[in-house]
Design a protein around this motif. Structure first.
Motif, PDB file in Angstrom:
ATOM      1  N   ALA A  12       0.844  -1.202   0.000  1.00  0.00           N
ATOM      2  CA  ALA A  12       0.000   0.000   0.000  1.00  0.00           C
ATOM      3  C   ALA A  12       0.877   1.250   0.000  1.00  0.00           C
ATOM      4  O   ALA A  12       1.967   1.250   0.567  1.00  0.00           O
ATOM      5  N   GLU A  13       0.371   2.304  -0.663  1.00  0.00           N
ATOM      6  CA  GLU A  13       1.007   3.621  -0.553  1.00  0.00           C
ATOM      7  C   GLU A  13       0.548   4.229   0.755  1.00  0.00           C
ATOM      8  O   GLU A  13      -0.637   4.155   1.096  1.00  0.00           O
ATOM      9  N   LEU A  14       1.456   4.862   1.462  1.00  0.00           N
ATOM     10  CA  LEU A  14       1.117   5.511   2.722  1.00  0.00           C
ATOM     11  C   LEU A  14       1.273   7.015   2.559  1.00  0.00           C
ATOM     12  O   LEU A  14       2.314   7.488   2.103  1.00  0.00           O
ATOM     13  N   ASN A  15       0.233   7.727   2.910  1.00  0.00           N
ATOM     14  CA  ASN A  15       0.178   9.183   2.768  1.00  0.00           C
ATOM     15  C   ASN A  15       0.568   9.640   1.358  1.00  0.00           C
ATOM     16  O   ASN A  15       1.417  10.523   1.192  1.00  0.00           O
ATOM     17  N   PRO A  16      -0.065   9.051   0.326  1.00  0.00           N
ATOM     18  CA  PRO A  16       0.257   9.470  -1.043  1.00  0.00           C
ATOM     19  C   PRO A  16      -0.203  10.905  -1.272  1.00  0.00           C
ATOM     20  O   PRO A  16      -1.170  11.360  -0.665  1.00  0.00           O
ATOM     21  N   ARG A  17       0.481  11.581  -2.127  1.00  0.00           N
ATOM     22  CA  ARG A  17       0.113  12.956  -2.461  1.00  0.00           C
ATOM     23  C   ARG A  17      -0.878  12.924  -3.614  1.00  0.00           C
ATOM     24  O   ARG A  17      -0.526  12.562  -4.727  1.00  0.00           O
ATOM     25  N   THR A  18      -2.115  13.243  -3.328  1.00  0.00           N
ATOM     26  CA  THR A  18      -3.149  13.336  -4.355  1.00  0.00           C
ATOM     27  C   THR A  18      -3.145  14.776  -4.839  1.00  0.00           C
ATOM     28  O   THR A  18      -3.222  15.700  -4.032  1.00  0.00           O
ATOM     29  N   LEU A  62      -8.177   4.269   2.675  1.00  0.00           N
ATOM     30  CA  LEU A  62      -8.391   4.021   4.092  1.00  0.00           C
ATOM     31  C   LEU A  62      -7.798   5.186   4.877  1.00  0.00           C
ATOM     32  O   LEU A  62      -6.695   5.641   4.571  1.00  0.00           O
ATOM     33  N   LEU A  63      -8.548   5.662   5.862  1.00  0.00           N
ATOM     34  CA  LEU A  63      -8.071   6.726   6.744  1.00  0.00           C
ATOM     35  C   LEU A  63      -7.794   6.123   8.110  1.00  0.00           C
ATOM     36  O   LEU A  63      -8.596   5.354   8.636  1.00  0.00           O
ATOM     37  N   VAL A  64      -6.659   6.487   8.674  1.00  0.00           N
ATOM     38  CA  VAL A  64      -6.257   6.031  10.006  1.00  0.00           C
ATOM     39  C   VAL A  64      -5.987   7.266  10.843  1.00  0.00           C
ATOM     40  O   VAL A  64      -5.079   8.045  10.521  1.00  0.00           O
ATOM     41  N   ALA A  65      -6.798   7.464  11.886  1.00  0.00           N
ATOM     42  CA  ALA A  65      -6.541   8.589  12.789  1.00  0.00           C
ATOM     43  C   ALA A  65      -5.197   8.355  13.451  1.00  0.00           C
ATOM     44  O   ALA A  65      -4.917   7.261  13.923  1.00  0.00           O
ATOM     45  N   LYS A  66      -4.364   9.378  13.448  1.00  0.00           N
ATOM     46  CA  LYS A  66      -3.034   9.179  14.025  1.00  0.00           C
ATOM     47  C   LYS A  66      -2.921   9.679  15.449  1.00  0.00           C
ATOM     48  O   LYS A  66      -1.983   9.326  16.147  1.00  0.00           O
ATOM     49  N   ILE A  67      -3.857  10.486  15.918  1.00  0.00           N
ATOM     50  CA  ILE A  67      -3.725  11.106  17.240  1.00  0.00           C
ATOM     51  C   ILE A  67      -4.517  10.330  18.299  1.00  0.00           C
ATOM     52  O   ILE A  67      -5.520   9.689  17.998  1.00  0.00           O
ATOM     53  N   THR A  68      -3.999  10.398  19.522  1.00  0.00           N
ATOM     54  CA  THR A  68      -4.694   9.794  20.647  1.00  0.00           C
ATOM     55  C   THR A  68      -5.849  10.707  21.068  1.00  0.00           C
ATOM     56  O   THR A  68      -5.730  11.933  20.917  1.00  0.00           O
ATOM     57  N   PRO A  69      -6.980  10.245  21.509  1.00  0.00           N
ATOM     58  CA  PRO A  69      -7.378   8.849  21.659  1.00  0.00           C
ATOM     59  C   PRO A  69      -8.109   8.306  20.425  1.00  0.00           C
ATOM     60  O   PRO A  69      -8.637   7.203  20.466  1.00  0.00           O
ATOM     61  N   CYS A  70      -8.146   9.074  19.349  1.00  0.00           N
ATOM     62  CA  CYS A  70      -8.921   8.668  18.173  1.00  0.00           C
ATOM     63  C   CYS A  70      -8.455   7.333  17.603  1.00  0.00           C
ATOM     64  O   CYS A  70      -9.281   6.481  17.249  1.00  0.00           O
ATOM     65  N   ILE A  76     -10.637   4.330  12.260  1.00  0.00           N
ATOM     66  CA  ILE A  76      -9.921   3.752  11.131  1.00  0.00           C
ATOM     67  C   ILE A  76     -11.008   3.295  10.169  1.00  0.00           C
ATOM     68  O   ILE A  76     -11.835   2.452  10.536  1.00  0.00           O
ATOM     69  N   GLY A  77     -11.078   3.876   8.982  1.00  0.00           N
ATOM     70  CA  GLY A  77     -12.180   3.517   8.103  1.00  0.00           C
ATOM     71  C   GLY A  77     -11.897   3.745   6.639  1.00  0.00           C
ATOM     72  O   GLY A  77     -10.882   4.338   6.265  1.00  0.00           O
ATOM     73  N   GLN A  78     -12.819   3.255   5.819  1.00  0.00           N
ATOM     74  CA  GLN A  78     -12.712   3.405   4.373  1.00  0.00           C
ATOM     75  C   GLN A  78     -13.550   4.604   3.935  1.00  0.00           C
ATOM     76  O   GLN A  78     -14.696   4.738   4.325  1.00  0.00           O
ATOM     77  N   VAL A  79     -12.935   5.451   3.107  1.00  0.00           N
ATOM     78  CA  VAL A  79     -13.605   6.648   2.606  1.00  0.00           C
ATOM     79  C   VAL A  79     -14.748   6.239   1.679  1.00  0.00           C
ATOM     80  O   VAL A  79     -14.556   5.457   0.751  1.00  0.00           O
ATOM     81  N   ARG A  80     -15.923   6.772   1.953  1.00  0.00           N
ATOM     82  CA  ARG A  80     -17.110   6.560   1.118  1.00  0.00           C
ATOM     83  C   ARG A  80     -17.731   7.938   0.855  1.00  0.00           C
ATOM     84  O   ARG A  80     -18.539   8.406   1.636  1.00  0.00           O
ATOM     85  N   ILE A  81     -17.261   8.579  -0.220  1.00  0.00           N
ATOM     86  CA  ILE A  81     -17.740   9.920  -0.553  1.00  0.00           C
ATOM     87  C   ILE A  81     -18.277   9.925  -1.977  1.00  0.00           C
ATOM     88  O   ILE A  81     -18.072   8.977  -2.732  1.00  0.00           O
ATOM     89  N   THR A  90      -5.491  16.993   9.198  1.00  0.00           N
ATOM     90  CA  THR A  90      -4.058  16.691   9.147  1.00  0.00           C
ATOM     91  C   THR A  90      -3.716  15.557  10.109  1.00  0.00           C
ATOM     92  O   THR A  90      -2.589  15.075  10.108  1.00  0.00           O
ATOM     93  N   GLU A  91      -4.680  15.138  10.915  1.00  0.00           N
ATOM     94  CA  GLU A  91      -4.462  14.045  11.868  1.00  0.00           C
ATOM     95  C   GLU A  91      -4.840  12.687  11.294  1.00  0.00           C
ATOM     96  O   GLU A  91      -5.057  11.733  12.029  1.00  0.00           O
ATOM     97  N   PHE A  92      -4.951  12.592   9.961  1.00  0.00           N
ATOM     98  CA  PHE A  92      -5.196  11.313   9.284  1.00  0.00           C
ATOM     99  C   PHE A  92      -3.915  10.831   8.602  1.00  0.00           C
ATOM    100  O   PHE A  92      -3.215  11.621   7.976  1.00  0.00           O
TER     101      PHE A  92
END
Length: 182
Positions: A12-18, A62-70, A76-81, A90-92
């Protein structure tokens, strides 16, 4: 059965630049990612109205919250937009799976496991109240890699709603409670 394990960064690409080339997209804040792993539809925005610095992603990433306590609470979820691209907190951390190697839903369920969340929590960096999951934790995270058809089968099972732990007694018409609860 034993499956190969590989670092997440290999599949997987991590934090890819879109690119911000899209005229409109969807904004998702931290409150738009639920602890159940679902996203809201967010807010449709014009990319020119956004300041740089937001986290770019694509639909189905997929979005992963990086900050505590999130993170520990399961954000942690899949984008459905409804748009192809979006921007968010910026905390994803953004995880964009290589679909030829790993199923997105399978990976989504794996990342949400208590074991992954506990391991990530132990590797957080920063001061109290502002601790974050480092990208290297995700990059090096060993994930099981069954064959794609098996990943899809597992994901389909895990996508099904869990049956209630409490039996539905309302259909009997006479029972209003059962031992151990009301």
């Amino acid at each position: 059965m034993s499956w190969e394990t590989v670092p997440l960064g290999d599949v997987a690409e991590l934090n890819p630049r879109t690119p911000y080339g899209e005229e409109t997209g969807t904004f998702l804040g931290m409150t738009d990612l639920g602890e159940d792993g679902r996203t809201t539809s967010g807010i449709i925005v014009d990319s020119q109205d956004l300041k740089t610095g937001y986290t770019p992603f694509r639909n189905a990433d997929l979005l992963v919250a990086k900050i505590t306590p999130c993170f520990e609470n399961g954000k942690i979820g899949q984008v459905r937009i409804k748009t192809d691209v979006g921007w968010g907190s910026t905390e994803f951390h953004v995880v964009r799976p290589n679909d030829a190697m790993v199923d997105r839903r399978f990976l989504h369920h794996f990342l949400r496991t208590p074991e992954v969340r506990a391991a990530g929590g132990m590797r957080m960096t920063g001061s109290a109240g502002q601790r974050r999951v480092p990208i290297n934790f995700l990059r090096r995270l060993q994930i099981p890699l069954p064959p794609l058809p098996e990943q899809r089968r597992i994901a389909a099972i895990l996508d099904e709603p869990m049956p209630s732990a409490r039996p539905d007694v309302s259909r009997f018409g006479c029972c209003t409670s059962f031992p151990g609860g009301s």
